[in-house]
Design an enzyme around this catalytic site. Structure first.
Site, mmCIF file in Angstrom:
data_model
loop_
_atom_site.group_PDB
_atom_site.id
_atom_site.type_symbol
_atom_site.label_atom_id
_atom_site.label_comp_id
_atom_site.label_asym_id
_atom_site.label_seq_id
_atom_site.Cartn_x
_atom_site.Cartn_y
_atom_site.Cartn_z
ATOM 1 N N GLY A 116 0.819 -1.209 0.000
ATOM 2 C CA GLY A 116 0.000 0.000 0.000
ATOM 3 C C GLY A 116 0.849 1.253 0.000
ATOM 4 O O GLY A 116 1.003 1.910 1.045
ATOM 5 N N SER A 118 1.397 3.630 -3.429
ATOM 6 C CA SER A 118 0.926 4.659 -4.358
ATOM 7 C C SER A 118 -0.514 5.088 -4.060
ATOM 8 O O SER A 118 -1.348 4.286 -3.630
ATOM 9 C CB SER A 118 1.007 4.153 -5.799
ATOM 10 O OG SER A 118 2.335 3.942 -6.196
ATOM 11 N N SER A 152 -0.899 -4.168 -6.508
ATOM 12 C CA SER A 152 -0.815 -5.476 -7.156
ATOM 13 C C SER A 152 -1.303 -6.580 -6.229
ATOM 14 O O SER A 152 -0.927 -6.635 -5.059
ATOM 15 C CB SER A 152 0.637 -5.781 -7.557
ATOM 16 O OG SER A 152 1.116 -4.808 -8.452
ATOM 17 N N GLU A 236 14.254 -4.369 -3.865
ATOM 18 C CA GLU A 236 13.874 -4.667 -5.250
ATOM 19 C C GLU A 236 15.102 -4.796 -6.148
ATOM 20 O O GLU A 236 14.991 -5.229 -7.291
ATOM 21 C CB GLU A 236 12.941 -3.574 -5.794
ATOM 22 C CG GLU A 236 11.570 -3.598 -5.167
ATOM 23 C CD GLU A 236 10.616 -2.598 -5.787
ATOM 24 O OE1 GLU A 236 9.469 -2.972 -6.064
ATOM 25 O OE2 GLU A 236 11.021 -1.442 -5.989
ATOM 26 N N GLU A 365 10.790 10.291 -15.258
ATOM 27 C CA GLU A 365 11.104 11.655 -14.838
ATOM 28 C C GLU A 365 11.540 11.692 -13.362
ATOM 29 O O GLU A 365 12.501 12.376 -12.993
ATOM 30 C CB GLU A 365 9.882 12.561 -15.049
ATOM 31 C CG GLU A 365 9.537 12.819 -16.507
ATOM 32 C CD GLU A 365 8.802 11.653 -17.158
ATOM 33 O OE1 GLU A 365 8.607 11.684 -18.381
ATOM 34 O OE2 GLU A 365 8.424 10.690 -16.446
#
Length: 383
Positions: A116, A118, A152, A236, A365
């Site tokens: 949890g 974004s 996800s 990651e 970006e």
């Protein structure tokens, strides 16, 4: 750099291959498969600590397992978020009680997790999150209100680790906390699948309306959520990066096979693009192995550089897949109007999914800003 495997790695490969061969003989559900992996100790082999039902393996053996898993075309993992992200974070920042409660269940494949982070107004820039967690007067419980997005596997998860604002009025990365939240809270947590243009819906919106989390499930202390969350993102960069690249290699092989079968490989421009994709993927693999094998921690921009490289590479592969297919790539799905998933072929699915590669997980970006500010030391642009 020596990328060769030794005799112990070869023996480990033999064991991994034999186990996969023996257990990939019949269809199974995702949860049943996770429990099979957990029963025989194949979950958590890269954890820094043992004793939770997981066997341990050194780095080269973790790579071997990832390679053999991909080679065997084993089922897509639904437990990887708990195994590869949350578990190392708990090992680094969790209390003994938190480790004892959650790590064995992850190692057994009994509990699935989602992330949890974004939110609709805070995707790549996580410091702008608004989801709030307020501690009850008794001090034992937090109540969470807010919305997460692009979550996800939330539809299958038993738990969610949530980055929430616990200090009212705080801004940016201050006043955030990292909470472990049970998903089985009817009326307080609402999961809504997001239908993508590929026809699948593995991403979700998650709404929290007074959802509860125990104070004992606060990781790293109140107000330290940003530090814990960034530590988690650092994991990651682990062996899961190589697993991802093995999947990329399989996709590239499929594109090359179609190019050879259709005659598209006879076009010198397309042939050159195929060779470039192969060479770039090999370079990314060597870089990942070098980073993983280093005795030093990666610099702050390592993850951002890697994200820029693989995001652009994968997106170009999707575009190349359509070029290889030629006019047939423009043929639409079987029936766009039906409720069931669109019937795309593998290369169309690859192209459509990779359009998001330079956005999710931190847009290009944002990654360039991180590299510029935190690695190169360039000043922020005045606002």
């Amino acid at each position: 750099m020596d990328f060769e495997f030794g005799p112990a790695d070869d023996a480990f490969r033999h064991d991994a291959r034999a186990w996969l061969t023996a257990h990939l003989t019949r269809p199974t559900t995702p949860r049943t498969w996770e429990r099979l992996l957990g029963r025989d100790g194949w979950i958590g082999i890269g954890w820094a600590e043992a004793g939770y039902g997981n066997r341990q393996a050194r780095l080269t053996q973790q790579v071997v397992w990832a390679e053999e898993y991909a080679r065997a075309a084993a089922p897509a993992r639904v437990g990887h978020i708990g195994e590869n992200l949350l578990a190392p974070t708990l090992i680094a920042h969790g209390t003994d009680e938190q480790k004892a409660r959650f790590l064995p269940a992850i190692a057994r494949g009994d509990e699935l997790w989602c992330q949890g982070y974004s939110e609709p107004g805070a995707g790549s820039d996580l410091a702008g999150i608004r989801t709030a967690a307020v501690r009850d007067r008794d001090g034992d419980t937090y109540r969470i209100d807010g919305q997460k997005i692009w979550t996800s596997l939330a539809q299958d998860a038993d738990w969610c680790f949530v980055l929430a604002r616990t200090e009212p009025g705080s801004r940016r990365h201050h006043g955030l906390s990292f909470l472990l939240v049970p998903m089985d809270q009817p009326g307080r947590i609402d999961v809504r699948p997001i239908r993508q243009m590929t026809g699948t819906a593995e991403f979700n919106e998650v709404f929290f309306d007074g959802a509860e989390a125990r104070a004992g499930h606060l990781v790293g202390g109140e107000g330290n959520g940003w530090r814990v969350a960034m530590s988690l993102l650092g994991f990651e960069r682990g062996v899961s990066t190589l697993t991802q690249q093995i999947g990329f290699a399989e996709e590239l092989e499929r594109v090359i096979r179609v190019a050879l079968e259709s005659g598209a490989a006879g076009d010198p421009v397309l042939a050159d693009r195929l060779v470039c994709q192969w060479a770039e993927l090999r370079t990314m693999r060597f870089n990942a192995l070098r980073t993983l094998g280093s005795s030093e921690d990666p610099d702050e921009g390592a993850a951002s550089v890697a994200k820029l490289l693989w995001g652009g590479w994968h997106q170009r592969l999707g575009e190349l897949a359509m070029a290889v297919r030629g006019a047939a790539a423009a043929i639409g799905p079987y029936d766009w109007s039906r409720e069931r998933p669109y019937e795309l072929d593998a290369l169309q699915h690859l192209f459509l999914f990779t359009r998001a590669d330079t956005i999710y997980g931190g847009s290009d970006e944002i990654q360039r800003n991180i590299i510029a500010e935190r690695v190169l030391g360039l000043p922020r642009e005045p606002r």
